[in-house]
Design a protein around this motif. Structure first.
Motif, PDB file in Angstrom:
ATOM      1  N   VAL A 177      -3.731 -46.930  -7.827  1.00  0.00           N
ATOM      2  CA  VAL A 177      -4.331 -48.223  -7.479  1.00  0.00           C
ATOM      3  C   VAL A 177      -3.244 -49.274  -7.291  1.00  0.00           C
ATOM      4  O   VAL A 177      -3.240 -50.025  -6.307  1.00  0.00           O
ATOM      5  N   ALA A 178      -2.312 -49.328  -8.236  1.00  0.00           N
ATOM      6  CA  ALA A 178      -1.218 -50.298  -8.129  1.00  0.00           C
ATOM      7  C   ALA A 178      -0.409 -50.073  -6.857  1.00  0.00           C
ATOM      8  O   ALA A 178      -0.052 -51.027  -6.160  1.00  0.00           O
ATOM      9  N   ASN A 186     -12.442 -48.141 -10.382  1.00  0.00           N
ATOM     10  CA  ASN A 186     -11.048 -47.698 -10.430  1.00  0.00           C
ATOM     11  C   ASN A 186     -10.096 -48.781 -10.919  1.00  0.00           C
ATOM     12  O   ASN A 186      -8.933 -48.485 -11.201  1.00  0.00           O
ATOM     13  N   PHE A 187     -10.566 -50.006 -10.966  1.00  0.00           N
ATOM     14  CA  PHE A 187      -9.776 -51.091 -11.548  1.00  0.00           C
ATOM     15  C   PHE A 187     -10.725 -52.203 -11.990  1.00  0.00           C
ATOM     16  O   PHE A 187     -11.844 -52.321 -11.488  1.00  0.00           O
ATOM     17  N   ILE A 188     -10.260 -52.977 -12.945  1.00  0.00           N
ATOM     18  CA  ILE A 188     -11.048 -54.060 -13.528  1.00  0.00           C
ATOM     19  C   ILE A 188     -10.250 -55.354 -13.409  1.00  0.00           C
ATOM     20  O   ILE A 188      -9.084 -55.413 -13.824  1.00  0.00           O
ATOM     21  N   VAL A 189     -10.872 -56.377 -12.841  1.00  0.00           N
ATOM     22  CA  VAL A 189     -10.235 -57.687 -12.692  1.00  0.00           C
ATOM     23  C   VAL A 189     -11.016 -58.698 -13.527  1.00  0.00           C
ATOM     24  O   VAL A 189     -12.250 -58.719 -13.505  1.00  0.00           O
ATOM     25  N   THR A 190     -10.293 -59.531 -14.257  1.00  0.00           N
ATOM     26  CA  THR A 190     -10.940 -60.484 -15.166  1.00  0.00           C
ATOM     27  C   THR A 190     -10.447 -61.905 -14.894  1.00  0.00           C
ATOM     28  O   THR A 190      -9.307 -62.099 -14.453  1.00  0.00           O
ATOM     29  N   ARG A 216      -7.559 -47.197 -22.715  1.00  0.00           N
ATOM     30  CA  ARG A 216      -8.046 -45.934 -23.265  1.00  0.00           C
ATOM     31  C   ARG A 216      -8.373 -44.946 -22.150  1.00  0.00           C
ATOM     32  O   ARG A 216      -8.177 -43.741 -22.293  1.00  0.00           O
ATOM     33  N   ARG A 217      -8.880 -45.464 -21.029  1.00  0.00           N
ATOM     34  CA  ARG A 217      -9.245 -44.595 -19.906  1.00  0.00           C
ATOM     35  C   ARG A 217      -8.188 -44.588 -18.802  1.00  0.00           C
ATOM     36  O   ARG A 217      -8.403 -44.023 -17.733  1.00  0.00           O
ATOM     37  N   LYS A 218      -7.068 -45.253 -19.041  1.00  0.00           N
ATOM     38  CA  LYS A 218      -5.965 -45.335 -18.076  1.00  0.00           C
ATOM     39  C   LYS A 218      -6.427 -45.914 -16.739  1.00  0.00           C
ATOM     40  O   LYS A 218      -6.039 -45.447 -15.668  1.00  0.00           O
ATOM     41  N   VAL A 219      -7.242 -46.958 -16.835  1.00  0.00           N
ATOM     42  CA  VAL A 219      -7.737 -47.672 -15.656  1.00  0.00           C
ATOM     43  C   VAL A 219      -6.968 -48.982 -15.510  1.00  0.00           C
ATOM     44  O   VAL A 219      -6.790 -49.721 -16.495  1.00  0.00           O
ATOM     45  N   LEU A 220      -6.516 -49.275 -14.299  1.00  0.00           N
ATOM     46  CA  LEU A 220      -5.758 -50.507 -14.061  1.00  0.00           C
ATOM     47  C   LEU A 220      -6.625 -51.731 -14.343  1.00  0.00           C
ATOM     48  O   LEU A 220      -7.793 -51.782 -13.954  1.00  0.00           O
ATOM     49  N   TRP A 221      -6.055 -52.722 -15.018  1.00  0.00           N
ATOM     50  CA  TRP A 221      -6.746 -53.981 -15.268  1.00  0.00           C
ATOM     51  C   TRP A 221      -5.824 -55.124 -14.864  1.00  0.00           C
ATOM     52  O   TRP A 221      -4.607 -55.044 -15.004  1.00  0.00           O
TER      53      TRP A 221
END
Length: 222
Positions: A9-10, A94-98, A111-116
């Motif tokens: 993703v990155a 596949n990624f989380i944006v906050t 924990r799930r190795k998901v990009l944030w």
């Protein structure tokens, strides 16, 4: 479960330089917008989950992308707590944006190795996000800070990868300003995915605008 690793993703964020973002409650409109983005060359989407039952819309949209649009990486934005992040990851985000830096979100994503990518507005917040393992920091709201803020951050921290969201337009002036300041990629919403006066989307125009924005990014990176 995420189909793409955080590194994949990155790398796609680095490569294309553009993360379109939008929300609509109508799944058919969402599919049409997603198709327009894909035809225009975008390979990432931040679905800004701001409405009731947004998780249901995202789940259907992600299933559609997996079946019909190979290589389209679906993520979710406007996530404000760890429980919400977990819900969307269970639907294949596949990624989380906050909009803010929250460590409960960090924990469940790591924990799930998901990009944030957390919304940060100071060097202290950015440094803390990187200490927690952040690859690409979201600068939000980007229009308040501007390219000069990015230049200032990149001085003492040239390794920092920044994605401004808000205040970015698909124009040469805007794209040149941000990328010359040193951003890794840009998030673009309503300036990229517009509604007309009647509140309808022009899907052909969205496709054309995405192509134009991606070409601007390629040109400024030469």
């Amino acid at each position: 479960m995420a189909r793409y690793s955080r590194i994949e993703v990155a790398n796609q964020m680095y490569e294309t330089g553009l993360v379109p973002l939008f929300y609509d409650s109508d799944i058919n409109k969402c599919k049409n917008i997603l198709n327009a983005l894909y035809k225009g060359g975008a390979r990432l989407l931040e679905f800004t989950a701001r409405g009731d039952f947004a998780h249901e819309v995202f789940g259907e949209l992600n299933k559609y992308a997996l079946k019909e649009l190979p290589g389209m990486i679906m993520g979710v934005g406007s996530v404000t707590d760890g429980a919400s992040a977990s819900r969307f990851m269970a639907l294949g985000a596949n990624f989380i944006v906050t909009p803010v830096l929250r460590e409960d979100i960090v924990i469940v994503c790591n924990r799930r190795k998901v990009l944030w990518s957390p919304g940060c507005g100071s060097l202290t917040e950015i440094a803390r996000a990187e200490e927690l393992g952040c690859e690409i920091v979201k600068l939000f709201p980007g229009g308040i800070y501007g390219p000069d803020f990015v230049k200032a951050i990149k001085g003492p921290q040239p390794w920092t990868s920044i994605m401004p969201t808000g205040g970015v337009s698909p124009t040469k002036e805007s794209i040149d300003g941000w990328f010359n300041a040193g951003v890794t990629c840009v998030g673009m919403g309503s300036k990229l995915i517009k509604k007309d006066a009647s509140g309808s989307y022009n899907y052909n125009e969205i496709e054309t605008t995405v192509k134009f924005a991606l070409q601007l990014i390629k040109d400024v990176r030469k």
